[in-house]
Each structure stands twice: as C-alpha cells, then as structure tokens.
Scaffold this active site. Structure first.
Site, PDB file in Angstrom:
ATOM      1  N   LYS A 199       0.095   1.064   5.340  1.00  0.00           N
ATOM      2  CA  LYS A 199       0.102  -0.215   4.629  1.00  0.00           C
ATOM      3  C   LYS A 199      -0.633  -1.236   5.487  1.00  0.00           C
ATOM      4  O   LYS A 199      -0.269  -1.474   6.634  1.00  0.00           O
ATOM      5  CB  LYS A 199       1.535  -0.669   4.377  1.00  0.00           C
ATOM      6  CG  LYS A 199       1.621  -1.996   3.642  1.00  0.00           C
ATOM      7  CD  LYS A 199       3.062  -2.356   3.316  1.00  0.00           C
ATOM      8  CE  LYS A 199       3.155  -3.694   2.610  1.00  0.00           C
ATOM      9  NZ  LYS A 199       4.551  -4.049   2.295  1.00  0.00           N
ATOM     10  N   ARG A 221       2.010 -10.851   9.029  1.00  0.00           N
ATOM     11  CA  ARG A 221       2.632  -9.544   9.266  1.00  0.00           C
ATOM     12  C   ARG A 221       1.735  -8.620  10.089  1.00  0.00           C
ATOM     13  O   ARG A 221       1.892  -7.415  10.066  1.00  0.00           O
ATOM     14  CB  ARG A 221       2.983  -8.907   7.917  1.00  0.00           C
ATOM     15  CG  ARG A 221       4.000  -9.741   7.134  1.00  0.00           C
ATOM     16  CD  ARG A 221       4.552  -9.007   5.921  1.00  0.00           C
ATOM     17  NE  ARG A 221       5.633  -9.766   5.319  1.00  0.00           N
ATOM     18  CZ  ARG A 221       5.604 -10.294   4.083  1.00  0.00           C
ATOM     19  NH1 ARG A 221       4.547 -10.111   3.315  1.00  0.00           N
ATOM     20  NH2 ARG A 221       6.623 -10.988   3.630  1.00  0.00           N
ATOM     21  N   LYS A 252      -1.633   1.593   0.855  1.00  0.00           N
ATOM     22  CA  LYS A 252      -1.588   0.287   0.187  1.00  0.00           C
ATOM     23  C   LYS A 252      -2.424  -0.706   0.979  1.00  0.00           C
ATOM     24  O   LYS A 252      -2.241  -0.775   2.194  1.00  0.00           O
ATOM     25  CB  LYS A 252      -0.143  -0.184   0.106  1.00  0.00           C
ATOM     26  CG  LYS A 252       0.044  -1.517  -0.618  1.00  0.00           C
ATOM     27  CD  LYS A 252       1.503  -1.918  -0.677  1.00  0.00           C
ATOM     28  CE  LYS A 252       1.665  -3.234  -1.420  1.00  0.00           C
ATOM     29  NZ  LYS A 252       3.038  -3.696  -1.509  1.00  0.00           N
TER      30      LYS A 252
HETATM   31 ZN   LIG Z   1       8.520  -6.193   3.646  1.00  0.00          ZN
END
Ligand SMILES: [Zn+2]
Length: 326
Positions: A199, A221, A252
C-alpha cells in the site's frame, strides 16, 4: 515486403472476443460500502459521485442494491460514533462495522470483507497508536508493535460479528501474523486475510478521506505506507505477508502501480487483488463531467487493464456500474 503475418486478421468482429486474453466479470469485483454511525440518513459523498455514507440501519439496503448488479462481495468501512487516541470503537462489540456486518450477514448473501485499521477510529487519524499524542514533530510516527495487539482485537471482533474475510490496511510490520494468531486463538481459523501487502503513500486517496473522515489530523502516513518510488520493496513486503499467512495479496492503488501487480502475479500463486482507489474513480468522473472522456468506456478499460496486469480481484467504486453493464 513480407506480410505473411497480419495480426489484424484476428481483430475482425466475430473473432475478437474468441481471442481476447482476459475478461472482466461481476464476480471479480468487490464494492466498498461506507457505514456511518453519526448519521441517520444517507449522505452523498461529493467527490465520489454515486457513492454515499449510509447509516447502520441502511447497510442491508445498500448491500442489496450492490447484489442486484451481480457484484457478490463488499468491503465494509466504518465511520464511528466517537473517536479517541487509541481508536477503541474499532473493536467495540456495538461498533459501527460490527453492527453493520451482523445485519448484512444475517439478511443478505453478500460475501463480507472488513477493513481492519485504526485511522477512522483514532482522533489523530493515524493507523495506530502514536509515539506521543501530544507532540507534533515531523518524525512523529505510529508505535508498530503495540498497534499489532489492537489489530488482532479488531479482526476478531469483525469475525465474531460475521465477517467472512478481513483486510488489514495499516501497513504495520507483522500485522498479518498478529491477526492470523488472534483469529486462530479465537477459533476463526477459516477466516482468510486479504493483506494490503503493498500500500503506497498515494495522492490518489484524496476523495476517500471525504468518504471516511480518514485524513490524519497532522503529519502524513509516509512512515508506514510505501514510497511510490519503490517496486522491489513491494516484493519484500509481499514476501513477509506470505510468510505470515496472507491468503490474498493486495496492491493499492491500482492503475499507477500495475507494474507491481504484474510482478506479484509472476512471483506468487496467491490470488492478487488491486484497489482501484477513490482518486482513480474521481478523476474519470471529473473528466467525463467536462465531456472529455466517455465514463463507461474509460471505467471498463481501467478495470480490464488491472485484470490484464494480473489481478484476480478488483476493489473498485465502479463495481456496480460496470457489473450492471456486463
Ligand atoms: Zn489506516
């Protein structure tokens, strides 16, 4: 001029479909569903035309609408009634996902997958426990190992509610193993894990944050999601998840990372999933609204290309529209 070989021979009507290499079918698609404990009416998501947040009471109706198009599986995301620094509503027995999943599995025949993460449940919006919730340092990050216990609790609470598959999305090291162990300890040995194995920290998640209130309150993030520059690292991430017992391997976003989908397909026998994310959906809608693209054709071609790259399953906001026309 030697024209013995003329690939155009196989492009005529009648033969085209016989020689097509991949096919898209409704059973390849998984539709995301947003259940919102803070509302008692369906609320459209502006940046994702055609999608809504639905109250818990409407979750069954929403899933029935999806089933009518031929799509058999849904992935459920929850917007909780309250948030705190640990995200405790994520594993509450009366939490939004738990209530919705109980109703959906009792009243529909949809295959129910749940998103397992903390970002929608923490007041800071990060995917786990923070090192220091008071500080706003740029290097502030998520405490990996302490978060693993919570992910195990969330996954078992979803399984208890009836979830048929869990999908951890937080990119914590060791998350698949921790969840497998927690599920097995509670007797859920048959609940598979679809890991968000690769991801990326992507700009294409923007509209989802409208949908799920999932934007971090500060910072980003990049300390836990992957750097878009890295493909070899994705193979290491996937290898770790496979070792820990992941049943399905997800990439993703999808379209900007088809090389990664393809590399995983080559290397592993596991089913590969790709998440055609909110930004991939929203940009086609925006272009179509301006009359610059044919929405139906562009959506279909997007999903077909994800399959051609090697994905078996596609999580997509186009699921209903595309399935309806197949
Ligand atoms: Zn999360």
């Amino acid at each position: 001029m030697d024209l013995t070989h003329r690939p155009r021979r196989l492009r005529r009507d009648g033969i085209r479909s016989l020689v097509s290499e991949v096919d898209l079918s409704a059973s390849d698609l998984i539709a995301p569903v947003f259940v919102d404990a803070t509302t008692d009416e369906r609320r459209p998501i502006e940046s994702m035309p055609g999608h809504e947040r639905v109250p818990v009471d409407e979750a069954v109706t929403r899933v029935e609408e999806i089933r009518e198009t031929g799509v058999e599986a849904v992935v459920v995301f929850g917007i909780p009634d309250a948030k705190d620094d640990q995200g405790t509503r994520a594993w509450a027995d009366d939490g939004v996902v738990q209530r919705a999943v109980r109703a959906i599995t009792a009243e529909t025949d949809a295959y129910v997958i749940t998103d397992v993460c903390l970002c929608e449940y923490t007041d800071h919006g990060h995917c786990g426990l923070l090192e220091d919730t008071a500080a706003e340092e740029p290097e502030l990050t998520v405490r990996n190992d302490e978060t693993l216990d919570l992910l195990g609790k969330i996954a078992t609470s979803h399984a208890e509610a009836g979830a048929e598959m869990v999908a951890p999305s937080g990119m914590m090291d060791g998350m698949v193993g921790a969840i497998r162990e927690a599920l097995d300890a509670d007797g859920f040995t048959d609940v598979p894990i679809m890991s968000y194995a690769a991801k990326y920290e992507s700009a294409f998640y923007g509209p989802f944050r409208d949908a799920a209130d999932g934007a971090p309150a500060f910072g980003d993030r990049r300390h836990y999601q992957m750097d878009p520059a890295n493909a070899r690292e994705a193979m290491r991430e996937v290898a770790l998840d496979v070792e820990q017992g992941a049943d399905v391997l997800m990439v993703k976003p999808a379209l900007p990372y088809l090389d990664v989908v393809s590399a995983i397909r080559e290397e592993y026998d596991h089913p590969v999933a790709a998440y055609n994310v909110s930004g991939e959906y929203a940009m086609l809608h925006a272009a179509a609204e301006k009359g610059w693209l044919d929405l139906e054709a562009a959506a279909y071609e997007s999903l077909l290309s994800i399959k051609r790259a090697g994905a078996d399953l596609i999580l997509t906001y186009f699921a209903e529209d595309v399935a309806d026309r197949l």
